[in-house]
Design a protein around this motif. Sequence first.
Motif, PDB file in Angstrom:
ATOM      1  N   ARG A  25       6.127  46.922  63.951  1.00 58.13           N
ATOM      2  CA  ARG A  25       7.191  45.915  64.010  1.00 58.13           C
ATOM      3  C   ARG A  25       6.633  44.514  63.781  1.00 58.13           C
ATOM      4  N   ARG A  26       5.508  44.215  64.448  1.00 52.63           N
ATOM      5  CA  ARG A  26       4.907  42.886  64.296  1.00 52.63           C
ATOM      6  C   ARG A  26       4.479  42.645  62.846  1.00 52.63           C
ATOM      7  N   ALA A  27       3.846  43.664  62.256  1.00 51.01           N
ATOM      8  CA  ALA A  27       3.378  43.520  60.881  1.00 51.01           C
ATOM      9  C   ALA A  27       4.531  43.283  59.919  1.00 51.01           C
ATOM     10  N   PHE A  28       5.638  43.975  60.162  1.00 49.25           N
ATOM     11  CA  PHE A  28       6.815  43.792  59.308  1.00 49.25           C
ATOM     12  C   PHE A  28       7.342  42.362  59.421  1.00 49.25           C
ATOM     13  N   MET A  29       7.437  41.857  60.646  1.00 51.83           N
ATOM     14  CA  MET A  29       7.955  40.501  60.858  1.00 51.83           C
ATOM     15  C   MET A  29       7.002  39.453  60.301  1.00 51.83           C
ATOM     16  N   GLU A  30       5.691  39.741  60.384  1.00 49.88           N
ATOM     17  CA  GLU A  30       4.685  38.782  59.924  1.00 49.88           C
ATOM     18  C   GLU A  30       4.316  38.974  58.455  1.00 49.88           C
ATOM     19  N   LYS A  31       4.978  39.937  57.818  1.00 47.98           N
ATOM     20  CA  LYS A  31       4.775  40.220  56.390  1.00 47.98           C
ATOM     21  C   LYS A  31       3.308  40.461  56.055  1.00 47.98           C
ATOM     22  N   ARG A  32       2.705  41.371  56.817  1.00 51.23           N
ATOM     23  CA  ARG A  32       1.315  41.774  56.586  1.00 51.23           C
ATOM     24  C   ARG A  32       1.203  43.279  56.712  1.00 51.23           C
ATOM     25  N   LYS A  33       0.063  43.819  56.287  1.00 45.72           N
ATOM     26  CA  LYS A  33      -0.160  45.253  56.442  1.00 45.72           C
ATOM     27  C   LYS A  33      -0.481  45.566  57.895  1.00 45.72           C
ATOM     28  N   PRO A  34       0.102  46.634  58.442  1.00 51.03           N
ATOM     29  CA  PRO A  34      -0.206  47.004  59.827  1.00 51.03           C
ATOM     30  C   PRO A  34      -1.589  47.622  59.943  1.00 51.03           C
ATOM     31  N   ALA A  35      -2.173  47.491  61.122  1.00 55.10           N
ATOM     32  CA  ALA A  35      -3.473  48.121  61.408  1.00 55.10           C
ATOM     33  C   ALA A  35      -3.241  49.161  62.495  1.00 55.10           C
ATOM     34  N   PHE A  36      -2.930  50.378  62.076  1.00 57.89           N
ATOM     35  CA  PHE A  36      -2.605  51.441  63.022  1.00 57.89           C
ATOM     36  C   PHE A  36      -3.854  52.067  63.619  1.00 57.89           C
ATOM     37  N   LYS A  37      -3.761  52.439  64.908  1.00 60.67           N
ATOM     38  CA  LYS A  37      -4.902  53.009  65.642  1.00 60.67           C
ATOM     39  C   LYS A  37      -4.676  54.467  66.047  1.00 60.67           C
ATOM     40  N   GLY A  38      -3.467  54.957  65.903  1.00 62.58           N
ATOM     41  CA  GLY A  38      -3.194  56.337  66.314  1.00 62.58           C
ATOM     42  C   GLY A  38      -2.963  56.461  67.804  1.00 62.58           C
ATOM     43  N   ARG A  39      -2.501  55.392  68.408  1.00 58.06           N
ATOM     44  CA  ARG A  39      -2.204  55.463  69.853  1.00 58.06           C
ATOM     45  C   ARG A  39      -1.085  54.481  70.217  1.00 58.06           C
TER      46      ARG A  39
END
Length: 262
Positions: A248-262
Amino acid sequence: MQEQKIYGRREGAVGHVVFNNPAKLNAVSLDMWDGFVGLLKDYAKDPEVRCVVVSGAGGKAFVSGADISKFETERANAEAQVRYDAISKEGYEALYDFPKPTIAKITGYCIGGGMNLAACCDLRYCNEGARFGVPAAKLGLGYGFLRIERLSRIIGLSRSMEFLFTAKQYSAEEAYEMGLVNGVAPDAELDSMINNITGAIAQNAPLTIALAKAAAREIAKPESQQDHKKLDVMAKACFDSEDFKEGRRAFMEKRKPAFKGR
């Protein structure tokens, strides 16, 4: 030092499993099945591994099936056949039930057991020179229910019967047209095609992908045996995860998300 007949290597978030018996077109023996299962267990436990690519060394074959030269010692009679089937089945089921996305990188011959191995993967990509076939009827082998069922779920029952009844080989183009493979590329471009797929998987949310794979495996079961509650729990875990907040944050900030699997 004897070269390993099967080995693994890590490339970033991608785990590779390579059948390395090119002199016999990557035919598989019992010790290779043991090594295969061990590698999959290691990758399943490693949170840094987001997907696994299965391939064959040498460029002439993905996997050409069982090592027929070993039949006299490993499959000489019904008792030996039971043992071989149990060990090879463990290998196929470990791949089919692997919790992360699996990709078959197919070059050259994909025959018999190789077809079954490819069918246990989630996605399949091949080079233009790939050839596909199930020669069981030419050898008098019994090609069991699970193998036929999994192949038929990919290409349909009628096409599967054609494979088995005729024992003929099919080209990469024919395999693509019938939906057996997801893509075909020239030799020089196959690695790039695979890397594009694994790169996309690696940057996406692992919990969401795990749920999608688990759902696919439930869909393959009879409806009376499907476990929707397990899938509901996995879906809830996605919404409760740090990754969902990050997405959600990445979408709002228009950046690629950094997912951790948790």
